[in-house]
Design a protein around this motif. Sequence first.
Motif, PDB file in Angstrom:
ATOM      1  N   LEU A   1      -9.220  -1.405 -10.457  1.00  0.00           N
ATOM      2  CA  LEU A   1     -10.604  -1.758  -9.216  1.00  0.00           C
ATOM      3  C   LEU A   1     -10.550  -3.528  -9.325  1.00  0.00           C
ATOM      4  O   LEU A   1     -10.731  -4.811  -9.055  1.00  0.00           O
ATOM      5  N   GLU A   2     -10.671  -3.634 -10.360  1.00  0.00           N
ATOM      6  CA  GLU A   2     -12.020  -4.915 -11.185  1.00  0.00           C
ATOM      7  C   GLU A   2     -10.500  -6.004 -11.432  1.00  0.00           C
ATOM      8  O   GLU A   2     -10.315  -7.679 -10.943  1.00  0.00           O
ATOM      9  N   LEU A   3      -9.960  -5.053 -11.942  1.00  0.00           N
ATOM     10  CA  LEU A   3      -7.972  -6.213 -11.874  1.00  0.00           C
ATOM     11  C   LEU A   3      -7.643  -6.736 -10.586  1.00  0.00           C
ATOM     12  O   LEU A   3      -8.001  -8.102 -11.110  1.00  0.00           O
ATOM     13  N   LEU A   4      -7.698  -6.116  -9.566  1.00  0.00           N
ATOM     14  CA  LEU A   4      -7.169  -6.257  -8.361  1.00  0.00           C
ATOM     15  C   LEU A   4      -7.763  -7.174  -7.792  1.00  0.00           C
ATOM     16  O   LEU A   4      -7.616  -7.985  -7.010  1.00  0.00           O
ATOM     17  N   ALA A   5      -9.705  -7.144  -8.210  1.00  0.00           N
ATOM     18  CA  ALA A   5      -9.951  -8.217  -7.255  1.00  0.00           C
ATOM     19  C   ALA A   5      -9.967  -9.237  -7.525  1.00  0.00           C
ATOM     20  O   ALA A   5     -10.210 -10.199  -7.161  1.00  0.00           O
TER      21      ALA A   5
ATOM     22  N   VAL B   1     -15.761  -6.013  -4.350  1.00  0.00           N
ATOM     23  CA  VAL B   1     -14.920  -5.433  -5.319  1.00  0.00           C
ATOM     24  C   VAL B   1     -14.355  -4.276  -4.094  1.00  0.00           C
ATOM     25  O   VAL B   1     -12.722  -4.249  -4.006  1.00  0.00           O
ATOM     26  N   MET B   2     -14.792  -3.495  -4.163  1.00  0.00           N
ATOM     27  CA  MET B   2     -14.717  -2.310  -3.457  1.00  0.00           C
ATOM     28  C   MET B   2     -14.402  -2.977  -1.774  1.00  0.00           C
ATOM     29  O   MET B   2     -13.653  -2.618  -1.228  1.00  0.00           O
ATOM     30  N   GLY B   3     -14.752  -3.690  -1.050  1.00  0.00           N
ATOM     31  CA  GLY B   3     -13.989  -4.135   0.762  1.00  0.00           C
ATOM     32  C   GLY B   3     -12.780  -4.380   0.093  1.00  0.00           C
ATOM     33  O   GLY B   3     -12.522  -3.825   1.453  1.00  0.00           O
ATOM     34  N   ILE B   4     -12.610  -5.142  -1.297  1.00  0.00           N
ATOM     35  CA  ILE B   4     -10.873  -5.725  -1.264  1.00  0.00           C
ATOM     36  C   ILE B   4     -10.269  -4.020  -1.586  1.00  0.00           C
ATOM     37  O   ILE B   4      -9.223  -4.236  -0.798  1.00  0.00           O
ATOM     38  N   ALA B   5     -10.918  -3.256  -2.000  1.00  0.00           N
ATOM     39  CA  ALA B   5      -9.620  -2.211  -2.341  1.00  0.00           C
ATOM     40  C   ALA B   5      -9.659  -1.476  -0.336  1.00  0.00           C
ATOM     41  O   ALA B   5      -9.274  -1.039  -0.781  1.00  0.00           O
ATOM     42  N   MET B   6     -10.692  -0.745  -0.226  1.00  0.00           N
ATOM     43  CA  MET B   6     -10.360  -0.522   0.880  1.00  0.00           C
ATOM     44  C   MET B   6     -10.306  -1.453   2.530  1.00  0.00           C
ATOM     45  O   MET B   6      -9.341  -0.228   2.304  1.00  0.00           O
ATOM     46  N   GLU B   7      -9.430  -2.259   2.159  1.00  0.00           N
ATOM     47  CA  GLU B   7      -8.548  -3.120   2.952  1.00  0.00           C
ATOM     48  C   GLU B   7      -6.794  -3.043   2.690  1.00  0.00           C
ATOM     49  O   GLU B   7      -6.656  -2.307   3.598  1.00  0.00           O
ATOM     50  N   TYR B   8      -6.833  -2.859   1.091  1.00  0.00           N
ATOM     51  CA  TYR B   8      -5.573  -2.358   0.782  1.00  0.00           C
ATOM     52  C   TYR B   8      -5.700  -0.700   1.165  1.00  0.00           C
ATOM     53  O   TYR B   8      -4.223  -0.317   1.397  1.00  0.00           O
ATOM     54  N   ALA B   9      -6.613  -0.479   0.737  1.00  0.00           N
ATOM     55  CA  ALA B   9      -6.628   1.697   1.601  1.00  0.00           C
ATOM     56  C   ALA B   9      -6.550   1.423   2.699  1.00  0.00           C
ATOM     57  O   ALA B   9      -5.550   2.601   2.612  1.00  0.00           O
ATOM     58  N   ASN B  10      -6.799   1.035   3.616  1.00  0.00           N
ATOM     59  CA  ASN B  10      -6.940   1.116   5.022  1.00  0.00           C
ATOM     60  C   ASN B  10      -5.053   1.028   5.230  1.00  0.00           C
ATOM     61  O   ASN B  10      -4.864   1.920   6.101  1.00  0.00           O
ATOM     62  N   PHE B  11      -4.738  -0.253   4.800  1.00  0.00           N
ATOM     63  CA  PHE B  11      -3.064  -0.626   5.260  1.00  0.00           C
ATOM     64  C   PHE B  11      -1.966   1.130   4.565  1.00  0.00           C
ATOM     65  O   PHE B  11      -1.376   1.488   5.567  1.00  0.00           O
ATOM     66  N   GLY B  12      -3.168   1.243   3.241  1.00  0.00           N
ATOM     67  CA  GLY B  12      -1.452   2.131   2.946  1.00  0.00           C
ATOM     68  C   GLY B  12      -1.981   3.891   3.617  1.00  0.00           C
ATOM     69  O   GLY B  12      -1.380   4.510   3.806  1.00  0.00           O
TER      70      GLY B  12
END
Length: 142
Positions: A81-85, A100-111
């Motif tokens: 997650l940190e590397l992604l952010a 950091v979690m917001g970025i991950a959630m945005e990608y997860a929403n698409f997926g």
Amino acid sequence: MTVAVNRYAGVDLYMQEEIHRIVRDRTGAGKMFDRQIDAWWLGLCIGVREGERISLTPDTRTVKFIDGTVLGSDPWRITHLELLALATEGDRALEQPRRVMGIAMEYANFGLEWLRDECLLKVEPTLSLLNRLDLSRLFKDS
């Protein structure tokens, strides 16, 4: 052994209500996913692979399906997650665990939307998933 500090334990993870119902029905012993976080993580990986993110609007009906304490059981997820952010928004994002979690959630929403549309509602979801993923893209640099 190095232990990752879970700065995300107090951050809640959400998914769209409709998708949560689909994921919940496919989670558990003998089902497609052992845990809901595993489905969410697959969605995250698909979003990253496709380079697509979806920000949910305030009127989107969402469900909190878990909080960030789950990341402590798989500390490698924290590193990812940190590397992604870091790759997405740079050093400043790492100063804000919620971002950091917001970025991950945005990608997860698409997926997760991709998973819903392309395989989760199919009779043979695993076969549908394998047929829809462009595996040639995985090996384009070899």
